[in-house]
Design a protein around this motif. Structure first.
Motif, PDB file in Angstrom:
ATOM      1  N   ILE A 130       0.807  -1.218   0.000  1.00 27.03           N
ATOM      2  CA  ILE A 130       0.000   0.000   0.000  1.00 27.03           C
ATOM      3  C   ILE A 130       0.843   1.272   0.000  1.00 27.03           C
ATOM      4  N   ASP A 131       2.175   1.130   0.120  1.00 29.45           N
ATOM      5  CA  ASP A 131       3.051   2.295   0.187  1.00 29.45           C
ATOM      6  C   ASP A 131       3.488   2.674  -1.224  1.00 29.45           C
ATOM      7  N   ARG A 133      -7.145   0.279   4.955  1.00 25.92           N
ATOM      8  CA  ARG A 133      -6.532   1.234   4.034  1.00 25.92           C
ATOM      9  C   ARG A 133      -7.104   2.635   4.220  1.00 25.92           C
ATOM     10  N   GLY A 179      -4.260   4.862   5.320  1.00 27.42           N
ATOM     11  CA  GLY A 179      -3.662   5.225   4.043  1.00 27.42           C
ATOM     12  C   GLY A 179      -3.146   6.651   4.018  1.00 27.42           C
ATOM     13  N   ARG A 180      -3.793   7.543   4.734  1.00 22.37           N
ATOM     14  CA  ARG A 180      -3.338   8.932   4.824  1.00 22.37           C
ATOM     15  C   ARG A 180      -3.402   9.365   6.273  1.00 22.37           C
TER      16      ARG A 180
END
Length: 516
Positions: free
Chosen positions: A204-205, A284, A288-289
């Protein structure tokens, strides 16, 4: 005399020590059913997707192995209760009897079979290699990892593969997020880990890429103590039923973990996942952020305060009990070393030097894991407080000895002239002055003890630092939560520093009028 006093202190303190992890009592399937709970050991610090704090609700423990533990417990007709401990110590904690089973990515390996029973495998996955995106020097095969810095988890199949290939292996005791953070920052050249970890942290990076292909296969099983065949057989039966009725597949699909290796392991002809992996997508969306700092302060961090409060109370309780033991035992050691007969002085000196000369972590390991081999099994809080207290007793003894030595010989002579006995001289003349001299280093020792209490996480106690590490790896927010836990440690220590200054000032009031 010294030994008797120390033993008396221990016997007085032991009944006051509360328990966090459950006592070991009778073991096996019959005990699990009689208790109505299946105690399963895991490490929440490792992170997703195994066992971790929900980033959106940190008070809730989630993960595909949390779901699996609950499904297994339901098949046994009981409830599931997690007991948290370090991942690389789970099998030792299992052998001690701190929980019934270890269920947290325990790999099927011959060295593990020598120390525990393993159930049938419940999950299979490939080993995946992750590198920096666009790095022309990145290794893309096992042959290319030779002499390269590669990160992984200690005691894992990935570590054994890397060492066999001649890589410079860097293992991490913390969470999986730290392994990929080091890769992103250029501190390592690659990461080799199991597919579930790679999917949740590497894939996911955007700055990282997963090398196509597999580099080995790992299988997970439930670990049971040696000799508990009935529990292992019950777990095997439960896993077989969960595979047959589709429960395992549904769990893995929710977490985005269904793969061809597991389909083959479970005898499922369809290796393709079905439906939406809602838990994976939720993860995520949550991590994710990383939100702006102000948003985290106002929305996310307040949800962590109850967990931090429990961790702070554990830290404070362990520290206060340990310091009380250290002060009492340290006083006995100091008086023995200064005024006792020669044999006892030698014993006190030997104790102080041995304790100060060996690491606290080694002492805690000996007490918690070593003493049961001699038939003495201490509960987690008891072992933690006893080890910390007796360790810091050596430091306190030296503080008090320095304080006693600082009192001028003329004070002793004056006391004798006045007809005071040795005890009266100590009580009314020497000790008040020695305490004032010893108070500042005592305060420093207590602040140090607050921080050293983090070591009790080794014995399944979740204190402040362990709480921080669990949350930071689950929320992927080491900086903000680190600042928060630093403030909490500061708030814990400041009142005691202020109290020490107040007591020191009161003890020294009579010196203000002495001409300089």
């Amino acid at each position: 005399m010294t030994r008797a006093l120390l033993l008396g202190l221990v016997l007085v303190c032991l009944p006051t020590f509360a328990q966090e992890a459950p006592p070991a009592e009778p073991q096996g399937l019959a005990a699990v059913r009689a208790r109505g709970e299946l105690w399963w050991g895991a490490d929440a610090q490792g992170g997703a997707p195994y066992v971790f704090q929900d980033p959106m609700d940190p008070n809730r423990l989630i993960g595909f192995e949390v779901d699996l533990a609950e499904a297994l417990a339901a098949k046994l007709g009981v409830r599931a209760r997690p007991v948290l401990g370090p991942w690389d110590s789970l099998l030792e904690l299992l052998a001690r009897g701190d929980f019934d089973v270890a269920l947290n990515g325990i790999e099927v390996a011959e060295e593990k079979k020598r120390v525990c029973e393993l159930s049938r495998a419940y999950y299979a996955a490939a080993e995946r290699l992750t590198v920096r995106r666009g790095d022309p020097q990145a290794p893309h095969s096992l042959a290319q990892v030779k002499e390269r810095r590669v990160g992984t988890l200690p005691g894992s199949l990935a570590e054994r593969i890397l060492r066999r290939e001649g890589a410079q292996v860097k293992t991490y005791e913390g969470g999986q997020d730290e392994i990929y953070a080091d890769l992103r920052l250029g501190r390592t050249d690659a990461v080799l880990l199991d597919e579930p970890i790679t999917r949740y942290y590497g894939a996911i990076d955007p700055e990282l890429e997963v090398v196509p292909g597999t580099f080995g296969e790992v299988r997970y099983a439930v670990a049971v103590r040696k000799g508990e065949e009935s529990l292992r057989e019950a777990l095997d039966t439960a896993l077989e039923e969960l595979a047959r009725d589709g429960t395992l597949r549904r769990i893995y699909e929710r977490w985005g973990l269904w793969n061809a290796e597991t389909a083959e392991l479970l005898g499922d002809p369809d290796p393709s996942p079905r439906g939406v992996p809602e838990q994976y997508e939720s993860w995520r969306a949550a991590v994710g952020r990383v939100p702006p700092f102000l948003e985290r302060v106002t929305e996310r961090y307040p949800a962590t305060l109850s967990l931090f409060a429990r961790g702070a109370l554990m830290t404070l309780g362990v520290s206060l009990l340990s310091m009380a033991l250290a002060v009492a035992a340290g006083g006995v050691l100091a008086l023995t070393r200064v005024y006792g007969p020669l044999p006892l002085r030698w014993l006190a000196t030997a104790y102080i030097e041995v304790v100060r000369g060996t690491p606290l972590l080694v002492q805690l390991t000996l007490v918690y894991f070593g003493l049961p081999q001699l038939g003495l099994r201490l509960e987690p809080l008891t072992a933690g407080v006893l080890t910390l207290g007796l360790n810091y007793a050596a430091a306190e003894a030296e503080n008090y000895r320095a304080g006693l030595a600082s009192v001028p010989a003329g004070q002793h002579e004056a006391a004798r002239v006045l007809g005071l006995s040795r005890w009266q001289t100590l009580r009314h003349v020497v000790m008040p002055q020695a305490v004032r001299i010893s108070l500042p280093p005592m305060t420093n020792d207590f602040i140090a003890l607050l921080k050293d209490s983090s070591l009790v996480s080794l014995v399944t106690l979740t204190e402040l630092t362990r709480t921080y590490l669990n949350l930071a790896n689950a929320m992927r927010d080491h900086l903000g939560l680190g600042l928060l836990v630093a403030v909490l440690y500061l708030l814990l220590g400041l009142p005691f520093a202020h109290l020490a200054r107040t007591v020191e000032a009161r003890l020294g009031r009579h010196l203000k009028e002495v001409p300089r």
